[in-house]
Write an enzyme that holds these catalytic residues in place. Structure first.
Site, PDB file in Angstrom:
ATOM      1  N   TYR A 144      95.930  65.108   2.633  1.00  0.00           N
ATOM      2  CA  TYR A 144      96.883  64.606   1.645  1.00  0.00           C
ATOM      3  C   TYR A 144      97.127  65.685   0.600  1.00  0.00           C
ATOM      4  CZ  TYR A 144      98.954  61.529  -1.921  1.00  0.00           C
ATOM      5  OH  TYR A 144      99.788  60.953  -2.840  1.00  0.00           O
ATOM      6  N   ASP A 239      94.347  73.573  -1.074  1.00  0.00           N
ATOM      7  CA  ASP A 239      94.569  72.448  -1.973  1.00  0.00           C
ATOM      8  C   ASP A 239      93.196  71.991  -2.462  1.00  0.00           C
ATOM      9  OD1 ASP A 239      94.931  70.077  -3.247  1.00  0.00           O
ATOM     10  OD2 ASP A 239      96.110  69.122  -1.658  1.00  0.00           O
ATOM     11  N   LYS A 267      93.001  66.403 -10.702  1.00  0.00           N
ATOM     12  CA  LYS A 267      91.767  65.630 -10.889  1.00  0.00           C
ATOM     13  C   LYS A 267      90.826  66.230 -11.949  1.00  0.00           C
ATOM     14  CE  LYS A 267      92.585  63.060  -6.797  1.00  0.00           C
ATOM     15  NZ  LYS A 267      93.151  63.453  -5.520  1.00  0.00           N
TER      16      LYS A 267
HETATM   17  C1  LIG Z   1      94.697  63.497  -5.201  1.00  0.00           C
HETATM   18  C2  LIG Z   1      95.149  64.604  -4.385  1.00  0.00           C
HETATM   19  C3  LIG Z   1      96.444  65.138  -4.501  1.00  0.00           C
HETATM   20  C4  LIG Z   1      97.505  64.499  -5.361  1.00  0.00           C
HETATM   21  O1  LIG Z   1      97.195  64.524  -6.707  1.00  0.00           O
HETATM   22  P1  LIG Z   1      97.950  63.488  -7.692  1.00  0.00           P
HETATM   23  O2  LIG Z   1      97.447  63.892  -9.040  1.00  0.00           O
HETATM   24  O3  LIG Z   1      97.514  62.131  -7.253  1.00  0.00           O
HETATM   25  O4  LIG Z   1      99.398  63.695  -7.542  1.00  0.00           O
HETATM   26  C5  LIG Z   1      96.746  66.279  -3.794  1.00  0.00           C
HETATM   27  N1  LIG Z   1      95.842  66.856  -2.994  1.00  0.00           N
HETATM   28  C6  LIG Z   1      94.608  66.374  -2.842  1.00  0.00           C
HETATM   29  C7  LIG Z   1      93.642  67.085  -1.962  1.00  0.00           C
HETATM   30  C8  LIG Z   1      94.222  65.223  -3.507  1.00  0.00           C
HETATM   31  O5  LIG Z   1      93.001  64.730  -3.321  1.00  0.00           O
END
Ligand SMILES: *Cc1c(COP(=O)(O)O)cnc(C)c1O
Length: 428
Positions: A144, A239, A267
């Site tokens: 994701y 990411d 985060k």
């Molecule tokens: C949570 C998450 C996102 C998205 O971040 P948001 O602040 O919810 O838009 C992208 N990449 C990873 C790996 C994530 O865990």
């Protein structure tokens, strides 16, 4: 457990907010029942609107790595708020957090702050495309990277919980530029390169997958991606929205000793306020406006409250030399405890863990990619989730999520949790 007030609040919310929530996975669709409405949180605990106290294993999906309402963070936000909450002009604070982040993370010279992980990843691929002058990207099934169009192709997590791997509203035109590979499958990636010579701008990957449960990279997998990227003049994007400032000061790059070309954050970096960021060496970052041609902007980007929270959080993580070791030890203790009680009660399971990311899968086989993650026994997970909730333990309401361990958890909390899992696993 009492749910009356949460039920009532949810019914009211449903009238004015789609599904009653502002982010789908909160709605409990994957496990059934009523979402818990939070009143407050402190340290390792949540206090809900019905007066229940819960031990929290989600921690806002990662940010609260030092526990809820952590004093230095709260203080930084409060003091900063008195000076004004947004200017749309530069502040010294932005340079301070940028300097700190650049000093903690390997291979980055410059960083740009945005408002979410979604924005960070979306901007990172635009930058990669601008820099390489190529259109296609490779992503991995079950990873994701936020909800921007290019990534909503087998996107794990919320998208998987609802069985909508490809969302309506994403155009064919966009989808065709996202090539899909299996996590932990290097051969797969090699084939994509062969079939799309000189067309691939970037590989984007969660270096430890956290949105199909926790799935560690197999030995050699990240190294192999790194080599393929060098061979093909393709950028490697880590990411690290979940892993950044969680697995180590320098995230997965440091943990696995692999150099990414662009790194995305979210985060933890915001200390609980809406912050994302992307970073790279100068050569790449200088492609961004106003220096370069790739446009990217934000009215609230670098917001002083958000930067103050993030700076307080990163400062703590930077100065506490034992923090990541402590988190790893606490999570290992939890892992061992869970293993023992599930084995005792003859429950079929797999546990995956890297540092303070851990997930329990009711699978007979190892969970190494999206296919195997989907093979878990979802009915059993639902029972597990609701059983734990009754015992005052709050884990993510979906079988596709990692648990996030916080430093605020004591060994007593962990023992209580293991005991609760013991009890619940007798009836699984
Ligand atoms: C949570 C998450 C996102 C998205 O971040 P948001 O602040 O919810 O838009 C992208 N990449 C990873 C790996 C994530 O865990």
């Amino acid at each position: 457990m009492q749910y009356q007030r949460s039920s009532k609040l949810f019914a009211e919310a449903e009238k004015v907010i789609p599904g009653g929530v502002n982010s789908p996975v909160r709605a409990f669709k994957g496990v059934g029942g009523t979402p818990i409405f939070v009143k407050s949180a402190k340290g390792a605990y949540l206090y809900d609107e019905d007066g229940n106290k819960l031990i929290d294993y989600i921690n806002s999906w990662g940010p609260m790595i030092l526990g809820h309402a952590h004093e230095p963070v709260i203080q930084a936000i409060t003091e900063r708020a008195k000076l004004g909450t947004s200017f749309g002009m530069p502040t010294e604070l932005e340079t301070q957090i940028a300097e700190l982040a650049v000093s903690m993370v390997p291979n980055i010279d410059k960083i740009r702050f945005v408002n979410s992980g979604t924005e960070a990843c979306m901007s990172a691929i635009r930058l990669a495309r601008g820099f390489t002058k190529r259109d296609k990207i490779i992503k991995f099934a079950g990873c994701y990277h936020g909800h921007s169009d290019s990534f909503l192709i087998q996107a794990g997590s919320g998208a998987s919980t609802f069985g909508m791997p490809n969302s309506p509203g994403v155009t064919q035109g966009t989808a065709k530029d996202t090539l899909l590979a299996q996590y932990n499958n290097l051969e797969n990636v090699r084939e994509l390169f062969e079939n799309n010579k000189n067309e691939i701008a970037a590989i984007i990957i969660e270096p430890v997958a956290g949105n199909m449960g926790c799935i560690p990279p197999k030995k050699g997998f990240l190294e192999g991606l790194r080599d393929l990227c060098y061979e093909n003049d393709t950028l490697l994007i880590f990411d690290e929205v979940m892993t950044g400032f969680r697995l180590a000061k320098g995230g997965a790059q440091e943990l696995y000793n692999i150099d990414a070309d662009i790194v995305c954050f979210g985060k933890v970096i915001g200390g609980g306020l809406p912050v994302g960021a992307f970073a790279a060496r100068s050569e790449i970052m200088n492609y961004l406006a106003p220096l370069g041609p790739v446009y990217q902007a934000g009215t609230l980007s670098g917001n002083p409250l958000a930067m103050a929270a993030g700076l307080a959080m990163l400062s703590e993580l930077n100065t506490d030399s034992e923090i990541f070791k402590r988190l790893d030890e606490k999570t290992a203790y939890l892992e061992n405890g869970i293993r023992q009680v599930l084995l005792q009660n003859k429950v079929v399971f797999t546990i995956n863990r890297v540092g303070s990311m851990i997930s329990v899968h009711f699978n007979e086989t190892p969970v190494i990619d999206f296919e195997t993650a989907k093979g878990g026994d979802n009915e059993r997970f639902k029972k597990f989730f609701h059983g734990l909730l009754q015992e005052g333990i709050y884990i993510a309401p979906s079988a596709y999520e990692t648990w996030f361990i916080t430093d605020a958890l004591t060994y007593d909390d962990l023992d209580l949790t293991i005991k609760a899992i013991e009890k619940v696993s007798r009836n699984l």
